[in-house]
Write an enzyme that holds these catalytic residues in place. Structure first.
Site, PDB file in Angstrom:
ATOM      1  N   CYS A  26       0.931  -1.581   0.028  1.00 26.25           N
ATOM      2  CA  CYS A  26      -0.359   0.010   0.042  1.00 26.25           C
ATOM      3  C   CYS A  26       0.692   1.750  -0.517  1.00 26.25           C
ATOM      4  CB  CYS A  26      -0.863   0.239   0.950  1.00 26.25           C
ATOM      5  SG  CYS A  26      -0.765  -0.359   3.019  1.00 26.25           S
TER       6      CYS A  26
ATOM      7  N   HIS B  19      -1.591   1.218   7.200  1.00 25.70           N
ATOM      8  CA  HIS B  19      -2.330   1.208   6.113  1.00 25.70           C
ATOM      9  C   HIS B  19      -1.501   2.856   5.615  1.00 25.70           C
ATOM     10  CE1 HIS B  19      -4.692   0.592   2.397  1.00 25.70           C
ATOM     11  NE2 HIS B  19      -5.017   1.756   2.128  1.00 25.70           N
TER      12      HIS B  19
END
Length: 280
Positions: A47, A263
């Site tokens: 990510c 994330h």
């Protein structure tokens, strides 16, 4: 060259082994519905790479005065923005006047044992050359091994040995938990695999009167086109060493990569304008 691929994977992972499936099977693919310039992540792990590329895609669109609103963006415009974003990221990592664009011949990433002869590397002498090489291989970047191709392009452009020397201490660019290390995020954002997010350099542990004592830690060396913010600064992790400097808090363009515990994502100021004050 199989030996070069082995060296690159060792720099990425800390050992000569294949990229994890979540990384090796991730392409730079746009969403089919909603905001068409939004990249799609298939599995957890890469990510940080996707967020950095996404930030530069948005930068390309915000800089284009003729681009339609993001909600109405056609796929062709998103593709052009991706080409510009990748070309900028790769060219920014160069040491001198040369950059390298790596494209995989296969629709899937070959294993290390099968890697010989499966990649095409184009040497580029200008930003326009990089853009042309990326454009020629954009289909390959968008399919499964696109993230790996971007990483290989960056490593060869910056130089494997230089990427290793960029870090304060020996470290893999992909952390043991499968996420991006800060060195990889910085390599994507400013073309240098430095370990920190403060401005410039700091010396820690120096002993007064002893020349050369202490460790020199490297942060962000120049103004960044897109910014970076991290939740860890708000949480007070690592004290003063995890204070994001003004070069990332006030980037040239009002687009930011955001880091949370597990994330990375992106936010931006739609319509351009001055970059806001984002000091915590």
């Amino acid at each position: 060259d199989k030996e070069v691929i082995n060296s690159m994977n060792k720099t990425l992972l800390g050992g000569e082994r294949d990229l994890p499936p979540a990384w090796g099977s991730q392409g730079l693919t746009f969403r089919e519905q909603g905001m068409r310039c939004g990249l799609t992540q298939h599995e957890g792990g890469p990510c940080g790479v996707l967020a950095a590329v996404q930030a530069f895609v948005l930068r390309e669109l915000l800089l284009d005065e003729n681009a339609p609103p993001l909600a109405e963006l056609p796929p062709e415009a998103a593709g052009e923005a991706l080409i510009g974003a990748l070309a900028h990221i790769i060219w920014s990592a160069r040491m001198g006047r040369l950059a390298n664009v790596v494209v995989c011949k296969r629709p899937t990433l070959p294993s290390l044992r099968e890697s010989a002869g499966e990649f095409i590397c184009t040497e580029c002498k200008s930003a326009d050359d990089v853009a042309a090489a990326v454009r020629a291989g954009i289909g390959a970047f968008m399919r499964a091994p696109g993230v790996a191709m971007l990483l290989y392009s960056l490593l060869l452009t910056r130089g494997i040995a230089m990427v290793q020397r960029d870090a304060d201490f020996p470290a893999s660019l992909i952390a043991p938990n499968g996420y991006c290390a800060q060195e990889l995020v910085n390599l994507l954002l400013v073309g240098r695999a430095h370990s920190n997010v403060f401005d410039g350099e700091k010396v820690v542990g120096a002993v007064e009167g002893e020349a050369g004592s202490g460790a020199r830690l490297r942060g962000i060396p120049k103004p960044s086109c897109v910014g970076f913010l991290t939740l860890f600064e708000r949480q007070g992790a690592d004290g003063a060493l995890l204070v994001v400097g003004s070069l990332l808090k006030r980037p040239i363009n009002p687009v930011f990569v955001l880091q949370s515990e597990s994330h990375y994502s992106v936010c931006w100021l739609d319509g351009g304008g001055a970059c806001p004050d984002v000091d915590p």
